[in-house]
Design a protein around this motif. Structure first.
Motif, PDB file in Angstrom:
ATOM      1  N   ILE A   1      40.389  40.824  38.982  1.00  0.00           N
ATOM      2  CA  ILE A   1      41.389  39.857  38.491  1.00  0.00           C
ATOM      3  C   ILE A   1      40.841  38.439  38.616  1.00  0.00           C
ATOM      4  O   ILE A   1      40.640  37.946  39.724  1.00  0.00           O
ATOM      5  N   PRO A   2      40.590  37.774  37.494  1.00  0.00           N
ATOM      6  CA  PRO A   2      40.225  36.362  37.575  1.00  0.00           C
ATOM      7  C   PRO A   2      41.506  35.552  37.774  1.00  0.00           C
ATOM      8  O   PRO A   2      42.508  35.822  37.109  1.00  0.00           O
ATOM      9  N   ALA A   3      41.509  34.624  38.725  1.00  0.00           N
ATOM     10  CA  ALA A   3      42.763  33.905  38.984  1.00  0.00           C
ATOM     11  C   ALA A   3      42.539  32.406  39.130  1.00  0.00           C
ATOM     12  O   ALA A   3      41.628  31.969  39.845  1.00  0.00           O
ATOM     13  N   TYR A   4      43.359  31.649  38.443  1.00  0.00           N
ATOM     14  CA  TYR A   4      43.308  30.194  38.574  1.00  0.00           C
ATOM     15  C   TYR A   4      44.750  29.684  38.674  1.00  0.00           C
ATOM     16  O   TYR A   4      45.523  29.834  37.732  1.00  0.00           O
ATOM     17  N   ASN A   5      45.092  29.160  39.814  1.00  0.00           N
ATOM     18  CA  ASN A   5      46.457  28.672  40.075  1.00  0.00           C
ATOM     19  C   ASN A   5      47.528  29.717  39.752  1.00  0.00           C
ATOM     20  O   ASN A   5      48.394  29.499  38.920  1.00  0.00           O
ATOM     21  N   GLU A   6      47.421  30.851  40.403  1.00  0.00           N
ATOM     22  CA  GLU A   6      48.378  31.944  40.153  1.00  0.00           C
ATOM     23  C   GLU A   6      49.159  32.277  41.423  1.00  0.00           C
ATOM     24  O   GLU A   6      49.530  33.425  41.621  1.00  0.00           O
TER      25      GLU A   6
ATOM     26  N   SER B   1      41.112  27.415  42.516  1.00  0.00           N
ATOM     27  CA  SER B   1      42.506  26.998  42.289  1.00  0.00           C
ATOM     28  C   SER B   1      42.857  25.835  43.195  1.00  0.00           C
ATOM     29  O   SER B   1      42.329  25.730  44.303  1.00  0.00           O
ATOM     30  N   SER B   2      43.781  24.986  42.713  1.00  0.00           N
ATOM     31  CA  SER B   2      44.223  23.878  43.569  1.00  0.00           C
ATOM     32  C   SER B   2      45.462  24.283  44.364  1.00  0.00           C
ATOM     33  O   SER B   2      45.933  23.544  45.214  1.00  0.00           O
ATOM     34  N   ASP B   3      46.009  25.457  44.090  1.00  0.00           N
ATOM     35  CA  ASP B   3      47.188  25.915  44.849  1.00  0.00           C
ATOM     36  C   ASP B   3      46.758  26.973  45.890  1.00  0.00           C
ATOM     37  O   ASP B   3      45.596  27.049  46.242  1.00  0.00           O
TER      38      ASP B   3
END
Lengths: 119, 227
Positions: free
Chosen positions: B13-18, B44-46
């Motif tokens: 799973i590629p994840a960016y701010n999820e 991610s910033s979160d």
């Protein structure tokens, strides 16, 4: 219009001086190994052409007639535009390649971190 | 005697701010029996990374944001290193149904395929916005055909099942969204047997708009000149 000694416009002198300066820089870059032989040749030819056209504007007119463009100045502008487009394109491709290299680096770092975590 | 070979299946799973969805996505996969989950946090910033770790996934972190294609490849490499026989690409924003994974993996094995590509157009479980259905998807399909020589019912779908051999052959170099066409193009080029499989897609966000499509084309054209 300012003519120096009655035979050259100031702009011609400035252009020629700028091209000379650029030639010098090109030579330096070649000596440092920043550019290769092919690039050196292209840049030297370009800056020499700028000097020739700056000192003898009629020389561009000869080429312009040969190519059917009409005015010498127009030919210079067309060539300059084509060159700029080409350089812009090459730069874009290089940046894209660099971005991919950054990705490879990022991936290596991530996987190495993971590897050392699991040890 | 029938030889039963147990496959090691990894979900990537590629994840960016999820951070809001990733926990539920991982939990959903776990509930369906998929415990080998790699989450690639694309800087991610979160709190995606924290949530994903707490949820039990194997998390790898990009120190720079490199895009979905780049994150997928990192996930593939980690999954391969973990000994995956089959890799499933899955999105981190809850748009896919973890219930579809089993069917797709079974389909891959039954048919002896190298890749299964998810399609939201093969059944009517997905609620597709009408503009997307009537205009964007048909145009994307034609562009996809031109780029990859594959006529697919769904041109852009992040649900894929790849065998180990396929994942080893297909090295994603497109960092952005053009990776989808790149994968399909490389599947075709390598002569890998593939088929589409119906998957459900829930639209939480609109997804790729026209601007996104233009960027994909630009990336694709540029890649031709990169050696």
């Amino acid at each position: 219009m300012y003519k120096i000694r009655g035979f050259m416009y100031l702009i011609q002198i400035l252009l020629a001086l700028f091209a000379l300066f650029a030639l010098l820089k090109t030579k330096q870059k070649f000596s440092l190994g920043d550019i290769g032989r092919r690039d050196l040749l292209v840049w030297v030819l370009l800056w020499v052409a700028v000097i020739v056209v700056a000192i003898a504007p009629n020389s561009a007119a000869v080429f312009a007639k040969m190519t059917g463009v009409g005015r010498g100045a127009d030919l210079v502008v067309y060539l300059a535009l084509a060159l700029l487009f080409y350089l812009f394109f090459r730069m874009t491709v290089r940046i894209e390649k660099m971005k991919r290299e950054i990705t490879v680096l990022t991936r290596e770092i991530s996987l190495k971190e993971k590897n050392s975590e699991s040890k | 005697m029938v030889e039963i070979k147990y496959m090691t299946i990894w979900i990537v799973i590629p994840a960016y701010n999820e951070e809001k969805q990733i926990g539920r996505v991982i939990a959903g996969l776990f509930e369906h029996g998929w415990h080998n989950v790699v989450v690639v946090d694309d800087n991610s910033s979160d709190n995606t990374i924290v949530v994903a770790r707490k949820s039990g996934a194997l998390v790898v972190h990009h120190v720079l944001n490199r895009g979905q294609g780049a994150a997928l490849r990192t996930g593939d490499e980690l999954a391969l290193a973990m000994g995956a026989d089959v890799i499933v690409h899955f999105d981190g924003d809850e748009q896919f149904d973890p219930g579809d994974v089993k069917g797709a993996v079974d389909y891959l094995q039954e048919k002896g395929l190298g890749a299964v590509l998810g399609s939201k157009m093969l059944d009517n479980r997905s609620q597709i916005p009408w503009l997307k259905k009537l205009l964007i998807i048909p145009i994307s399909r034609v562009i996809n055909l031109m780029l990859t020589a594959a006529w697919l019912s769904d041109a852009h779908n992040g649900f894929r099942v790849l065998t180990r051999a396929t994942a080893e052959k297909i090295i994603i170099t497109q960092d952005g969204m053009a990776h989808n066409s790149e994968i399909i193009g490389k599947i075709k080029k390598n002569g890998i047997k593939f088929a589409e499989f119906p998957v459900k897609v829930v639209y939480n966000e609109y997804g790729q708009g026209v601007g996104g499509g233009v960027k994909i084309l630009r990336d694709w054209i540029l890649s031709v000149f990169i050696r």
